[in-house]
Design a protein around this motif. Structure first.
Motif, short mmCIF file in Angstrom:
data_model
loop_
_atom_site.label_atom_id
_atom_site.label_comp_id
_atom_site.label_asym_id
_atom_site.label_seq_id
_atom_site.Cartn_x
_atom_site.Cartn_y
_atom_site.Cartn_z
N TYR A 147 0.27 -1.75 -2.70
CA TYR A 147 1.47 -2.83 -2.65
C TYR A 147 2.72 -2.43 -3.87
CZ TYR A 147 4.21 -7.04 -2.86
OH TYR A 147 5.20 -7.78 -3.03
N ARG A 148 2.02 -2.10 -4.75
CA ARG A 148 3.31 -1.85 -5.85
C ARG A 148 3.91 -0.67 -5.59
NH1 ARG A 148 0.97 0.49 -11.30
NH2 ARG A 148 1.31 2.21 -10.06
N ASP A 149 3.35 0.43 -4.97
CA ASP A 149 4.17 1.56 -5.06
C ASP A 149 4.49 1.94 -3.75
OD1 ASP A 149 2.72 2.27 -7.48
OD2 ASP A 149 1.28 3.53 -6.59
N TYR A 150 4.32 1.09 -2.64
CA TYR A 150 4.78 1.16 -1.28
C TYR A 150 5.35 -0.16 -0.70
CZ TYR A 150 2.31 5.59 -1.49
OH TYR A 150 1.94 6.95 -1.84
N GLY A 151 5.13 -1.29 -1.21
CA GLY A 151 5.52 -2.42 -0.71
C GLY A 151 4.73 -2.79 0.40
N LEU A 152 5.33 -3.33 1.51
CA LEU A 152 4.60 -4.08 2.64
C LEU A 152 4.52 -2.91 3.54
CD1 LEU A 152 6.14 -7.47 2.68
CD2 LEU A 152 3.77 -6.96 1.94
N ASN A 153 4.47 -1.53 3.16
CA ASN A 153 4.26 -0.74 4.25
C ASN A 153 2.92 -0.84 5.06
OD1 ASN A 153 2.95 1.76 5.34
ND2 ASN A 153 4.58 3.03 4.11
N GLY A 154 3.26 -1.26 6.37
CA GLY A 154 1.95 -1.66 7.17
C GLY A 154 0.61 -0.72 7.29
N THR A 155 1.03 0.50 7.17
CA THR A 155 0.01 1.72 7.14
C THR A 155 -0.64 1.61 5.87
OG1 THR A 155 1.40 3.24 8.56
CG2 THR A 155 -0.46 4.36 7.40
N VAL A 156 -0.28 1.68 4.82
CA VAL A 156 -0.65 1.44 3.55
C VAL A 156 -1.60 0.21 3.16
CG1 VAL A 156 -0.55 1.27 0.84
CG2 VAL A 156 0.91 3.04 2.34
N ILE A 157 -0.84 -0.95 3.69
CA ILE A 157 -1.77 -2.19 3.46
C ILE A 157 -2.84 -2.26 4.44
CG2 ILE A 157 -1.34 -4.54 3.76
CD1 ILE A 157 0.14 -3.79 1.46
N GLY A 158 -2.58 -1.77 5.64
CA GLY A 158 -3.81 -1.84 6.60
C GLY A 158 -4.79 -1.04 6.07
N ALA A 159 -4.58 0.38 5.75
CA ALA A 159 -5.67 1.09 5.26
C ALA A 159 -6.62 0.32 4.05
CB ALA A 159 -5.04 2.64 4.74
N ASN A 160 -5.71 -0.29 3.12
CA ASN A 160 -6.13 -0.63 1.93
C ASN A 160 -7.21 -1.87 2.25
OD1 ASN A 160 -5.78 0.69 -0.46
ND2 ASN A 160 -3.72 0.26 -0.36
N LEU A 161 -6.54 -2.67 3.38
CA LEU A 161 -7.31 -3.90 3.76
C LEU A 161 -8.61 -3.47 4.57
CD1 LEU A 161 -4.47 -6.18 5.05
CD2 LEU A 161 -6.13 -6.75 3.05
N PHE A 162 -8.69 -2.41 5.20
CA PHE A 162 -9.64 -1.53 5.83
C PHE A 162 -10.69 -1.50 4.81
CE2 PHE A 162 -12.22 1.98 6.84
CZ PHE A 162 -13.05 1.58 8.09
N VAL A 163 -10.30 -0.75 3.53
CA VAL A 163 -11.27 -0.37 2.58
C VAL A 163 -11.83 -1.52 1.90
CG1 VAL A 163 -11.56 0.74 0.27
CG2 VAL A 163 -10.32 2.01 2.29
N VAL A 164 -11.02 -2.67 1.63
CA VAL A 164 -11.42 -3.99 1.03
C VAL A 164 -12.64 -4.40 1.74
CG1 VAL A 164 -10.89 -6.23 0.45
CG2 VAL A 164 -9.30 -4.20 -0.48
N ALA A 165 -12.20 -4.55 3.10
CA ALA A 165 -13.24 -5.01 4.01
C ALA A 165 -14.54 -4.31 4.16
CB ALA A 165 -12.85 -5.30 5.21
N ALA A 166 -14.30 -3.00 4.16
CA ALA A 166 -15.66 -2.12 4.25
C ALA A 166 -16.47 -2.04 2.73
CB ALA A 166 -15.39 -0.77 4.18
N CYS A 167 -15.73 -2.56 1.63
CA CYS A 167 -16.41 -2.59 0.43
C CYS A 167 -16.91 -3.91 0.19
CB CYS A 167 -15.37 -2.29 -0.89
SG CYS A 167 -14.90 -0.69 -0.87
#
Length: 186
Positions: A147-167
């Motif tokens: 979020y800090r580096d890319y803002g609300l970029n949907g691809t970046v936020i979506g990929a990170n939310l996927f990783v958070v959910a998997a973790c």
């Protein structure tokens, strides 16, 4: 095992770097998928999870720390090796030496720490929960940095939310298995 997965992660990340750099500007669904995969394979959380799993698979703390270091050094070496040989690192080794040195040092320091926490997650006692929480802490850190580096970029936020959910799911499974094993032992 850690070396093999480190090489796969490093080569995969560098190969996606090349695809992403060569195809930038051509927005399509395929490029969004490639972009998400590129972001994930080049994300610190995925590299950190490599060290965590290498440490978790080890039985002793010292070996776990070493496994975390070795797996990350294999990933760094293969990432830059592929990039220099087949990828987008066309300017040669000399300008990359400071960058490679910095990432190798990070691999040693963070690989040892996260590898140790992976081993800690297997131990008996309440301290194991610190180790078990490590993947979620890594994922939340990546979400913040994305979020800090890319803002609300949907691809970046979506990929990170996927990783958070998997973790979160992985941590839930580790806790469930741990509680199940301890209830059988008692």
């Amino acid at each position: 095992m850690g070396v093999l997965f480190g090489v796969i992660l490093g080569v995969g990340g560098a190969a996606l770097d090349t695809v992403f750099v060569l195809r930038t500007g051509r927005l399509s669904m395929g490029m969004l998928i490639v972009g998400a995969a590129w972001f994930l394979l080049n994300s610190g959380v995925v590299w950190g999870l490599l060290a965590f799993v290498a440490g978790r698979l080890s039985r002793r703390s010292g070996i776990a720390a070493l496994a975390g270091v070795v797996s990350l050094i294999a990933a760094v070496g293969s990432y830059y090796g592929y990039g220099l040989t087949f990828g987008d690192r066309v300017w040669g080794l000399q300008p990359l030496l400071p960058v490679i040195t910095r990432w190798t040092l990070a691999a040693v320091l963070l690989g040892a720490t996260v590898g140790f926490l992976g081993a800690l997650s297997r131990r008996a006692g309440k301290l194991a929960y610190v180790g078990i929480a490590t993947p979620v802490i890594l994922a939340l850190g990546a979400l913040y940095l994305g979020y800090r580096d890319y803002g609300l970029n949907g691809t970046v936020i979506g990929a990170n939310l996927f990783v958070v959910a998997a973790c979160l799911l992985a941590c839930g499974i580790m806790i469930w298995r741990r509680e199940r094993i301890h209830s059988i032992v008692e």
